[in-house]
Write a protein that holds these residues in place. Structure first.
Motif, PDB file in Angstrom:
ATOM      1  N   ARG A   1      -3.618  -8.476  48.913  1.00 38.51           N
ATOM      2  CA  ARG A   1      -3.275  -7.560  50.006  1.00 38.51           C
ATOM      3  C   ARG A   1      -1.915  -7.842  50.632  1.00 38.51           C
ATOM      4  O   ARG A   1      -1.329  -6.943  51.251  1.00 38.51           O
ATOM      5  N   GLY A   2      -1.431  -9.077  50.520  1.00 35.49           N
ATOM      6  CA  GLY A   2      -0.159  -9.399  51.153  1.00 35.49           C
ATOM      7  C   GLY A   2       0.454 -10.643  50.545  1.00 35.49           C
ATOM      8  O   GLY A   2      -0.235 -11.431  49.871  1.00 35.49           O
TER       9      GLY A   2
ATOM     10  N   ALA B   1      -1.104 -14.291  50.456  1.00 31.36           N
ATOM     11  CA  ALA B   1      -2.490 -14.296  50.922  1.00 31.36           C
ATOM     12  C   ALA B   1      -3.443 -14.528  49.754  1.00 31.36           C
ATOM     13  O   ALA B   1      -3.195 -14.078  48.631  1.00 31.36           O
ATOM     14  N   GLU B   2      -4.536 -15.237  50.026  1.00 29.17           N
ATOM     15  CA  GLU B   2      -5.532 -15.444  48.983  1.00 29.17           C
ATOM     16  C   GLU B   2      -6.110 -14.099  48.536  1.00 29.17           C
ATOM     17  O   GLU B   2      -6.268 -13.177  49.338  1.00 29.17           O
TER      18      GLU B   2
ATOM     19  N   SER C   1      -8.903 -11.382  47.068  1.00 31.34           N
ATOM     20  CA  SER C   1     -10.287 -11.090  47.419  1.00 31.34           C
ATOM     21  C   SER C   1     -10.868 -10.136  46.393  1.00 31.34           C
ATOM     22  O   SER C   1     -10.146  -9.361  45.752  1.00 31.34           O
TER      23      SER C   1
ATOM     24  N   ARG D   1       1.156 -11.805  43.466  1.00 35.89           N
ATOM     25  CA  ARG D   1       0.551 -12.227  44.732  1.00 35.89           C
ATOM     26  C   ARG D   1       1.586 -12.817  45.682  1.00 35.89           C
ATOM     27  O   ARG D   1       1.488 -12.671  46.909  1.00 35.89           O
TER      28      ARG D   1
ATOM     29  N   GLU E   1      -8.738 -17.068  42.377  1.00 35.59           N
ATOM     30  CA  GLU E   1      -7.905 -17.848  43.293  1.00 35.59           C
ATOM     31  C   GLU E   1      -7.910 -19.331  42.903  1.00 35.59           C
ATOM     32  O   GLU E   1      -6.860 -19.993  42.889  1.00 35.59           O
TER      33      GLU E   1
END
Length: 361
Positions: A11-12, A15-16, A18, A49, A343
């Protein structure tokens, strides 16, 4: 009607990831819906990512994949439901100046699915390399599907979708390694080990693997390296020259993508030798070489895009070699994991603990 599946979302920046619900449309003209069976965790996904490719978040990650075609849209002739396919990120157009000159591996107008996959709230997703295969199903252009023998393991076959093909092709296609050539490979992760395997397939006489990690050098030996050099304790240029009669290697493949290792590759080749850059640099990197040395040493300085492969030509051939035990694709699969372990796989990759973690359904 649209399909709701699970997918790995970035998502950003930083960021990890999901696992979230992804909505996949039915295939439109020229598109195919593929049920993913396996997808490798490639460093390029981590680049996405980290914002190293672009900032078009959110991303649906995953691209190094194999699976089965479930549906095709109007006008699709390349594949049909039930075909076992490897996904590729360079679906050639057949009409650009490269294709019309008989060099489709340089296609300048590769294409992806026209429709967008979305999150459940309608947010459009950017699929990694136009594929987005960390998902139960994905939508791609039909030209991104290459039919291969279904006897192949999906976990192994899917790796030809990116990193392993990049390394194999750097040796077989870009460098055109010949029988008896001396080859050095700098950087022995997944791409570098694949370049070692490609040099071996091509019949190279001396294959020198260079890395900072003894574990990776041992992996390279397993794929065909005849000599190894740990660059923490030896000058790679001098070591490569010493193993090639003082001359340097006929081909040096740089699989790191850094200025310092590229310079090592440049000076470690023989006069009129070939350097191939297959490691991916970051945008801020710069190279400083004396122009007189570039002129005086002759030879060729090349970059390898996706191993200069043509999926329709190369994937079936390499799968055939794999099924005849001449190419150890299984050796690149360090571990198989579930979708919610991506992740953790990124962390293992960053620490150099794996050649490939592969998500298997």
């Amino acid at each position: 009607m649209p399909h709701e599946v699970r997918g790995v979302i970035a998502r950003g920046k930083g960021a990890e990831v999901s696992v979230e619900t992804v909505v996949v449309p039915d295939p439109g003209p020229g598109e195919a819906l593929v049920r993913v069976q396996a997808c490798g965790v490639c460093h390029t996904d981590l680049h996405y990512r980290e914002g190293g490719i672009n900032d078009e978040f959110p991303f649906l990650l995953g691209h190094e994949a194999a699976g089965v075609v479930e549906e095709v849209g109007p006008g699709v002739a390349e594949v049909e439901p039930g075909d076992f396919v490897i996904l590729n990120w360079r679906a050639v157009c057949g009409q650009c100046r490269a294709c019309l000159r008989g060099r489709p591996w340089y296609c300048f107008a590769t294409h992806n699915a026209a429709q967008k996959m979305t999150l459940a709230d309608g947010t459009e997703l950017s699929p990694a390399l136009g594929i987005g295969a960390f998902a139960d199903k994905t939508l791609v252009a039909a030209g991104q599907c290459t039919k291969v023998d279904p006897a192949a393991s999906p976990a192994a076959a899917g790796l030809l979708g990116c990193g392993v093909m990049a390394g194999l092709g750097a040796a077989l296609n870009t460098a055109a390694v010949g029988r008896g050539d001396s080859v050095a490979v700098i950087g022995c992760g997944g791409v570098g080990c694949a370049a070692v395997a490609g040099a071996r397939l091509a019949g190279a006489g001396t294959i020198i693997a260079v890395d900072l990690d003894d574990r990776k050098l041992e992996w390279a030996r397993g794929f065909g390296a005849t000599h190894t050099v740990n660059a923490t304790g030896a000058d790679p240029v001098a070591a490569i020259q010493g193993l090639t009669g003082g001359n340097g290697a006929d081909v040096v493949i740089e699989a790191v993508g850094r200025p310092e290792t590229y310079q090592q590759a440049f000076y470690a080749r023989d006069l009129a030798g070939t350097v191939v850059l297959v490691g991916v640099p970051t945008p801020e990197m710069r190279l400083d070489l004396p122009l007189l040395d570039v002129f005086g040493r002759g030879g060729a300085l090349k970059s390898s895009w996706y191993g200069d492969c043509l999926p329709s030509r190369d994937f079936p051939m390499l799968i055939d070699l794999y099924l005849r035990n001449r190419l150890d694709l299984d050796g690149f699969v360090t571990e198989t994991i579930a979708l919610d372990q991506v992740e953790e796989a990124f962390a293992k990759m960053h620490r150099g603990e794996v050649l490939r973690s592969v998500v298997v359904w």
